[in-house]
Design an enzyme around this catalytic site. Sequence first.
Site, mmCIF file in Angstrom:
data_model
loop_
_atom_site.group_PDB
_atom_site.id
_atom_site.type_symbol
_atom_site.label_atom_id
_atom_site.label_comp_id
_atom_site.label_asym_id
_atom_site.label_seq_id
_atom_site.Cartn_x
_atom_site.Cartn_y
_atom_site.Cartn_z
ATOM 1 N N ASP A 24 0.829 -1.210 0.000
ATOM 2 C CA ASP A 24 0.000 0.000 0.000
ATOM 3 C C ASP A 24 0.858 1.253 0.000
ATOM 4 O O ASP A 24 0.333 2.360 0.103
ATOM 5 C CB ASP A 24 -0.906 0.012 1.232
ATOM 6 C CG ASP A 24 -0.117 -0.034 2.536
ATOM 7 O OD1 ASP A 24 0.773 -0.905 2.653
ATOM 8 O OD2 ASP A 24 -0.385 0.774 3.436
ATOM 9 N N TYR A 143 1.128 0.782 16.062
ATOM 10 C CA TYR A 143 2.500 1.197 16.315
ATOM 11 C C TYR A 143 2.561 2.145 17.508
ATOM 12 O O TYR A 143 1.601 2.877 17.773
ATOM 13 C CB TYR A 143 3.080 1.916 15.097
ATOM 14 C CG TYR A 143 3.217 1.055 13.871
ATOM 15 C CD1 TYR A 143 4.379 0.320 13.643
ATOM 16 C CD2 TYR A 143 2.193 0.969 12.939
ATOM 17 C CE1 TYR A 143 4.512 -0.471 12.514
ATOM 18 C CE2 TYR A 143 2.313 0.186 11.811
ATOM 19 C CZ TYR A 143 3.476 -0.541 11.597
ATOM 20 O OH TYR A 143 3.593 -1.319 10.481
ATOM 21 N N LYS A 173 -0.284 -6.248 13.999
ATOM 22 C CA LYS A 173 1.044 -5.969 13.463
ATOM 23 C C LYS A 173 1.655 -4.832 14.259
ATOM 24 O O LYS A 173 0.979 -3.836 14.560
ATOM 25 C CB LYS A 173 0.942 -5.563 11.987
ATOM 26 C CG LYS A 173 2.228 -5.031 11.377
ATOM 27 C CD LYS A 173 1.997 -4.615 9.927
ATOM 28 C CE LYS A 173 3.236 -3.998 9.283
ATOM 29 N NZ LYS A 173 3.021 -3.662 7.859
#
Length: 264
Positions: A24, A143, A173
């Site tokens: 992406d 994150y 993730k």
Amino acid sequence: MNAGTRTRLDRIGTDGRYLVVPMDHGITLGAVRGLKDIESTIDAVTRGGADSVLTQKGIAPRVHPNKNGKGYIVHLNGSTVIGPDSDDKRMTSTVEEAVRAGADAVSVHLNVGSNHEPRQIEDLARVTDAASRLGIPVLAMTYARGPGIDGHDPESLGHAVRLGEELGADLIKTAYSGDAESFEHVVESTRLPVVIAGGAPEGDHATLAAVRGAMDAGGAGVSMGRSIFQHDDPEAITRAVAAVVHDDASADEALDLAGLSVEV
């Protein structure tokens, strides 16, 4: 987890382990090396052993003819590096649009600790609700990013992955903390499978050593973009990563199996 979500989760991984190649980056970085002829890259990485690939919805017509029967994830938010704030991820699609694009799963990026965290929490919560109703798995890319935050600190990463589970994601993730011992805390912070991001390429052995460390800590695989799609031989490096994720190879064994030289 409903039957549809479980079934589709199996399409983007193998036996509970995941090798996802996100591409992406065209919205973030532009048509960089590896993404201009994205058809050839998708063909190469899926032949090399990727379980699934990930793009924005508009690339879907270029994905399906070239993914060799592997899984497909549509990413639902984004930003650019030339905009005012690359951490300000805005919604670019919906779960319904992803389904129409032929997705097996969707993903959402969230910067925990950033000034944009509150809105991104709301975005992820809405996505998991919509996805659950349709039986679509959600990969939450959580994150630790924001003012004064060390993006590789295991405590911050542990908070980030737990946030993804709390909001209803199915797979998480996050960044790798740098070593297996500290990454154990990250993995233990959630009951969901945790995969690591690749980040900027640092060489084949370093990439594979990070994957090996994450797996040793109990991780479930990788969602690795630039280190794979910008590699001189995307198929070979994918084969090497797959050897670590799916066959428990060491970094050196994986390099040898893929026919890649060990850097000196």
